[in-house]
Design a protein around this motif. Structure first.
Motif, PDB file in Angstrom:
ATOM      1  N   ILE A  48       0.825  -1.212   0.000  1.00 48.28           N
ATOM      2  CA  ILE A  48       0.000   0.000   0.000  1.00 48.28           C
ATOM      3  C   ILE A  48       0.855   1.256   0.000  1.00 48.28           C
ATOM      4  O   ILE A  48       0.594   2.196  -0.763  1.00 48.28           O
ATOM      5  N   TRP A  49       1.903   1.293   0.818  1.00 49.45           N
ATOM      6  CA  TRP A  49       2.746   2.481   0.878  1.00 49.45           C
ATOM      7  C   TRP A  49       3.480   2.723  -0.430  1.00 49.45           C
ATOM      8  O   TRP A  49       3.665   3.860  -0.866  1.00 49.45           O
ATOM      9  N   ARG A  50       3.916   1.654  -1.078  1.00 47.07           N
ATOM     10  CA  ARG A  50       4.596   1.819  -2.378  1.00 47.07           C
ATOM     11  C   ARG A  50       3.646   2.464  -3.385  1.00 47.07           C
ATOM     12  O   ARG A  50       4.023   3.369  -4.135  1.00 47.07           O
ATOM     13  N   LYS A  51       2.402   2.011  -3.404  1.00 47.00           N
ATOM     14  CA  LYS A  51       1.407   2.575  -4.313  1.00 47.00           C
ATOM     15  C   LYS A  51       1.151   4.047  -4.007  1.00 47.00           C
ATOM     16  O   LYS A  51       1.025   4.883  -4.915  1.00 47.00           O
ATOM     17  N   ILE A  52       1.077   4.383  -2.738  1.00 51.28           N
ATOM     18  CA  ILE A  52       0.800   5.768  -2.334  1.00 51.28           C
ATOM     19  C   ILE A  52       1.969   6.682  -2.692  1.00 51.28           C
ATOM     20  O   ILE A  52       1.782   7.796  -3.198  1.00 51.28           O
ATOM     21  N   LYS A 111      -5.792  11.595   5.492  1.00 51.68           N
ATOM     22  CA  LYS A 111      -6.132  11.992   4.125  1.00 51.68           C
ATOM     23  C   LYS A 111      -5.839  10.872   3.118  1.00 51.68           C
ATOM     24  O   LYS A 111      -6.319  10.915   1.988  1.00 51.68           O
ATOM     25  N   TYR A 112      -5.054   9.887   3.533  1.00 52.55           N
ATOM     26  CA  TYR A 112      -4.742   8.758   2.650  1.00 52.55           C
ATOM     27  C   TYR A 112      -5.702   7.585   2.827  1.00 52.55           C
ATOM     28  O   TYR A 112      -5.490   6.529   2.233  1.00 52.55           O
ATOM     29  N   GLU A 113      -6.724   7.787   3.620  1.00 52.82           N
ATOM     30  CA  GLU A 113      -7.620   6.663   3.916  1.00 52.82           C
ATOM     31  C   GLU A 113      -8.322   6.146   2.664  1.00 52.82           C
ATOM     32  O   GLU A 113      -8.533   4.942   2.513  1.00 52.82           O
ATOM     33  N   VAL A 114      -8.682   7.062   1.751  1.00 51.63           N
ATOM     34  CA  VAL A 114      -9.350   6.635   0.516  1.00 51.63           C
ATOM     35  C   VAL A 114      -8.396   5.818  -0.348  1.00 51.63           C
ATOM     36  O   VAL A 114      -8.764   4.755  -0.870  1.00 51.63           O
ATOM     37  N   LEU A 115      -7.155   6.315  -0.492  1.00 50.42           N
ATOM     38  CA  LEU A 115      -6.161   5.563  -1.255  1.00 50.42           C
ATOM     39  C   LEU A 115      -5.852   4.238  -0.579  1.00 50.42           C
ATOM     40  O   LEU A 115      -5.709   3.204  -1.238  1.00 50.42           O
ATOM     41  N   PHE A 116      -5.739   4.261   0.738  1.00 46.45           N
ATOM     42  CA  PHE A 116      -5.501   3.036   1.499  1.00 46.45           C
ATOM     43  C   PHE A 116      -6.578   2.006   1.191  1.00 46.45           C
ATOM     44  O   PHE A 116      -6.288   0.835   0.943  1.00 46.45           O
ATOM     45  N   ASP A 117      -7.821   2.444   1.210  1.00 45.34           N
ATOM     46  CA  ASP A 117      -8.944   1.547   0.964  1.00 45.34           C
ATOM     47  C   ASP A 117      -8.846   0.910  -0.417  1.00 45.34           C
ATOM     48  O   ASP A 117      -9.034  -0.292  -0.588  1.00 45.34           O
ATOM     49  N   SER A 118      -8.519   1.727  -1.421  1.00 43.80           N
ATOM     50  CA  SER A 118      -8.418   1.238  -2.797  1.00 43.80           C
ATOM     51  C   SER A 118      -7.283   0.234  -2.947  1.00 43.80           C
ATOM     52  O   SER A 118      -7.462  -0.855  -3.518  1.00 43.80           O
ATOM     53  N   PHE A 119      -6.101   0.575  -2.415  1.00 46.87           N
ATOM     54  CA  PHE A 119      -4.943  -0.303  -2.563  1.00 46.87           C
ATOM     55  C   PHE A 119      -5.054  -1.549  -1.686  1.00 46.87           C
ATOM     56  O   PHE A 119      -4.514  -2.601  -2.023  1.00 46.87           O
TER      57      PHE A 119
END
Length: 221
Positions: free
Chosen positions: A78-82, A144-152
């Motif tokens: 997840i962190w790599r994607k973010i 603020k990364y919760e949406v991206l976290f959810d997707s990844f």
């Protein structure tokens, strides 16, 4: 019109060859926290560099249980994607300049690879690592990364599920690749852990401190 690209090299002359250097990498620097090796290219003499950096991690202080290992793999993904999403504009400029920069997590730590025209390699590496350091230690509001976290997170779940649909020989190769490393964990074990832990728990208890833990227990080589 697009702005100027500071990463585009201006010196592209072929380097004059010489056979006076060793055919083996030479240690240039060694400190308590890092080791640096250098090997000059005596074959092609092109003005390019391949830079490989590894942040070795003391996993014995991080991965104590199977659950720790599974969540570590998940957070790495997840962190790599973010980070790729956050740095996409800068990485696009770097790619346009004929330089490729990539990074990933493996069974021993965090790896950064930079290759391309040598004139701007130092600048590009410094910019990327500085931005990465600032991103890790200065980003306070990770909500603020919760949406991206959810997707990844969902992407990773699909990746794990699809693994079991691969032909048997592919699954066996993946299994043997895993068990060759210390502190290994199989895809089956990762799948079992993910089923027993909620997405919210991962986000609040593990995801937010993940990168800081890696830096704290790392040694650069």
């Amino acid at each position: 019109y697009p702005g100027s690209n500071k990463y585009i090299p201006t010196e592209l002359n072929v380097i004059k060859g010489s056979n006076d250097s060793s055919p083996y990498p030479k240690m240039e620097l060694m400190t308590n926290t890092s080791t640096l090796y250098y090997k000059k290219d005596n074959s092609f003499n092109i003005p390019k560099i391949y830079l490989y950096m590894r942040l070795n991690i003391d996993f014995s202080k991080i991965l104590l249980t199977t659950k720790d290992k599974a969540i570590f793999k998940l957070c790495n993904f997840i962190w790599r994607k973010i980070i790729l999403n956050e740095f996409k504009d800068e990485l696009e400029l770097i790619n346009q300049a004929g330089v490729n920069i990539s990074f990933h997590f493996d069974n021993y730590g965090f790896v950064v690879m930079v290759n391309g025209y040598s004139q701007k390699i130092e600048l590009i590496t410094k910019v990327f690592l500085t931005k990465l350091k600032h991103f890790i230690f200065s980003t306070q509001n990770l909500d603020k990364y919760e949406v991206l976290f959810d997707s990844f997170y969902n992407d990773y779940q699909r990746q794990i599920s699809n693994y079991f649909l691969l032909p048997p020989y592919r699954q066996i190769l993946g299994y043997y690749k895993d068990i060759m490393h210390k502190d290994y964990i199989t895809t089956v074990e990762i799948s079992n852990v993910i089923k027993t832990i909620s997405k919210k728990e991962v986000f609040n208890e593990f995801f937010k401190e993940h990168l800081k833990k890696i830096i704290c227990y790392g040694k650069l080589t």
